[in-house]
Design an enzyme around this catalytic site. Structure first.
Site, PDB file in Angstrom:
ATOM      1  N   ASP A  16       0.827  -1.215   0.000  1.00  0.00           N
ATOM      2  CA  ASP A  16       0.000   0.000   0.000  1.00  0.00           C
ATOM      3  C   ASP A  16       0.862   1.267   0.000  1.00  0.00           C
ATOM      4  O   ASP A  16       1.950   1.274   0.559  1.00  0.00           O
ATOM      5  CB  ASP A  16      -0.919  -0.025   1.235  1.00  0.00           C
ATOM      6  CG  ASP A  16      -2.077   0.951   1.094  1.00  0.00           C
ATOM      7  OD1 ASP A  16      -2.333   1.441  -0.020  1.00  0.00           O
ATOM      8  OD2 ASP A  16      -2.731   1.223   2.124  1.00  0.00           O
ATOM      9  N   HIS A  33       2.268   3.493  -9.280  1.00  0.00           N
ATOM     10  CA  HIS A  33       2.057   2.044  -9.401  1.00  0.00           C
ATOM     11  C   HIS A  33       3.241   1.387 -10.106  1.00  0.00           C
ATOM     12  O   HIS A  33       3.637   0.268  -9.773  1.00  0.00           O
ATOM     13  CB  HIS A  33       0.759   1.742 -10.155  1.00  0.00           C
ATOM     14  CG  HIS A  33      -0.467   2.132  -9.382  1.00  0.00           C
ATOM     15  ND1 HIS A  33      -0.706   1.679  -8.100  1.00  0.00           N
ATOM     16  CD2 HIS A  33      -1.520   2.935  -9.686  1.00  0.00           C
ATOM     17  CE1 HIS A  33      -1.846   2.191  -7.651  1.00  0.00           C
ATOM     18  NE2 HIS A  33      -2.366   2.953  -8.597  1.00  0.00           N
ATOM     19  N   LEU A 127      10.433 -20.666  -5.059  1.00  0.00           N
ATOM     20  CA  LEU A 127       9.537 -19.737  -4.364  1.00  0.00           C
ATOM     21  C   LEU A 127       8.119 -19.830  -4.931  1.00  0.00           C
ATOM     22  O   LEU A 127       7.924 -19.763  -6.146  1.00  0.00           O
ATOM     23  CB  LEU A 127      10.060 -18.302  -4.520  1.00  0.00           C
ATOM     24  CG  LEU A 127       9.178 -17.194  -3.925  1.00  0.00           C
ATOM     25  CD1 LEU A 127       9.208 -17.228  -2.401  1.00  0.00           C
ATOM     26  CD2 LEU A 127       9.612 -15.822  -4.429  1.00  0.00           C
TER      27      LEU A 127
HETATM   28  C1  IPE Z   1      -5.422  -2.655  -0.104  1.00  0.00           C
HETATM   29  O1  IPE Z   1      -5.106  -1.324  -0.282  1.00  0.00           O
HETATM   30  C2  IPE Z   1      -5.433  -3.369  -1.411  1.00  0.00           C
HETATM   31  C3  IPE Z   1      -4.126  -3.514  -2.060  1.00  0.00           C
HETATM   32  C4  IPE Z   1      -2.975  -3.179  -1.556  1.00  0.00           C
HETATM   33  C5  IPE Z   1      -4.176  -4.114  -3.372  1.00  0.00           C
HETATM   34  P1  IPE Z   1      -6.222  -0.197  -0.415  1.00  0.00           P
HETATM   35  O2  IPE Z   1      -5.492   1.084  -0.558  1.00  0.00           O
HETATM   36  O3  IPE Z   1      -7.182  -0.557  -1.480  1.00  0.00           O
HETATM   37  O4  IPE Z   1      -6.956  -0.308   0.987  1.00  0.00           O
HETATM   38  P2  IPE Z   1      -7.797   0.771   1.803  1.00  0.00           P
HETATM   39  O5  IPE Z   1      -8.863   1.275   0.884  1.00  0.00           O
HETATM   40  O6  IPE Z   1      -6.845   1.853   2.185  1.00  0.00           O
HETATM   41  O7  IPE Z   1      -8.321   0.036   2.986  1.00  0.00           O
HETATM   42  C1  IPE Z   2      -1.615   0.284  -3.376  1.00  0.00           C
HETATM   43  O1  IPE Z   2      -1.394   1.650  -3.420  1.00  0.00           O
HETATM   44  C2  IPE Z   2      -1.885  -0.304  -4.741  1.00  0.00           C
HETATM   45  C3  IPE Z   2      -3.278  -0.688  -4.969  1.00  0.00           C
HETATM   46  C4  IPE Z   2      -4.231  -0.670  -4.090  1.00  0.00           C
HETATM   47  C5  IPE Z   2      -3.612  -1.133  -6.327  1.00  0.00           C
HETATM   48  P1  IPE Z   2      -2.576   2.691  -3.404  1.00  0.00           P
HETATM   49  O2  IPE Z   2      -2.921   3.050  -4.801  1.00  0.00           O
HETATM   50  O3  IPE Z   2      -3.695   2.226  -2.552  1.00  0.00           O
HETATM   51  O4  IPE Z   2      -1.846   3.930  -2.704  1.00  0.00           O
HETATM   52  P2  IPE Z   2      -2.496   4.970  -1.697  1.00  0.00           P
HETATM   53  O5  IPE Z   2      -3.076   4.193  -0.564  1.00  0.00           O
HETATM   54  O6  IPE Z   2      -3.528   5.735  -2.466  1.00  0.00           O
HETATM   55  O7  IPE Z   2      -1.338   5.815  -1.264  1.00  0.00           O
HETATM   56 MG    MG Z   3      -4.088   2.423  -0.555  1.00  0.00          MG
END
Ligand code: IPE
Ligand code: IPE
Ligand code: MG
Length: 240
Positions: A16, A33, A127
């Site tokens: 995240d 990303h 792995l």
């Molecule tokens: C969780 O992250 C999902 C992934 C890392 C793929 P999100 O950014 O979607 O989660 P919330 O919305 O902060 O809980």
């Molecule tokens: C995690 O990073 C990747 C996915 C959920 C696909 P985010 O895109 O949720 O990044 P933040 O939480 O907005 O910083």
């Molecule tokens: Mg996120």
């Protein structure tokens, strides 16, 4: 016990913070990303070097469809790019790729590159790398319940045969993927301390670890440090 024996067998990671990393670095979310993909590549390598048997990463949740079309399309586009550039090396390193989640519902080109990755690495026994993609734990449990109901309706199982093992076996981590053991350690980056619908059943007794690092900034050294911290923990599983 040697340090090696204390290593977690299965590490699961909630990757995240890509969006916040992008904001911090004044680039597009998609560039965030992309940086996240590069970080993932390095974590896979380090997990392999450390001798971790199972690594699972949360790449796209069933809730992430709520994001803009551009972002969702961009994420799957990056996945195609990642598979195209990395599959050969993953295969050479004996990594076996698996998918947890319904990848038939993702864009066709992405699903096709997933199929290719699964097929190419199917006989590898290094792995065990699982990508949770279009994955949601509640959806996974509902799907498992439906599978079990169908068996019951067909008279293949009775109520007494509905056990924890049977339920676990009907999850994405179950029989269809060679029965992946429950995660020993779940890591979440970006300072958020929640599970966000990830492996709810499987995490019943997992150790949880959080870091403020945003995913693209998360380094193999920090990952390794979290693994060593894990080896010092005392897991009790309800015993004393
Ligand atoms: C969780 O992250 C999902 C992934 C890392 C793929 P999100 O950014 O979607 O989660 P919330 O919305 O902060 O809980
Ligand atoms: C995690 O990073 C990747 C996915 C959920 C696909 P985010 O895109 O949720 O990044 P933040 O939480 O907005 O910083
Ligand atoms: Mg996120």
């Amino acid at each position: 016990m040697t340090e090696k024996e204390l290593l977690p067998c299965h590490v699961a990671v909630i990757m995240d913070g890509n969006g916040r990393w992008a904001q911090k670095n004044k680039v597009s979310r998609l560039a965030g990303h992309n940086a996240g993909m590069l970080a993932m590549k390095e974590i896979i390598k380090r997990a392999d070097v450390l001798g971790i048997k199972y690594l699972t990463v949360y790449a796209f949740s069933t809730e992430n469809w709520k994001r803009s079309k551009e972002e969702v399309g961009g994420i799957f586009g990056l996945l195609v790019k990642y598979v195209a550039s990395e599959l050969e090396e993953l295969d050479r390193n004996n990594v076996k790729v698996r998918i947890l989640g319904d990848y038939t519902k993702i864009p066709k080109t992405a699903a096709a590159s997933i199929e290719k990755a699964l097929k190419t690495t199917q006989d590898n026994d290094g792995l065990q790398f699982s990508i949770a993609l279009n994955y949601g734990s509640r959806q996974e449990i509902v799907r498992a319940v439906k599978k079990i109901c169908q068996k019951a309706e067909a008279g293949e199982i009775s109520e007494d045969e509905i056990t924890e093992e049977l339920v676990a076996g009907a999850l994405y981590t179950g029989e269809e993927n060679g029965n992946i053991p429950d995660p020993d350690l779940v890591i979440r980056t970006s300072g958020e301390e929640r599970i966000s619908n990830f492996l709810l059943w499987q995490c019943a007794y997992s150790e949880l670890a959080f870091t403020d690092s945003l995913w693209p900034d998360f380094t193999p050294d920090e990952f390794e440090e979290m693994i060593w911290q894990y080896t010092k923990r005392n897991r009790r599983f309800g015993g004393r």
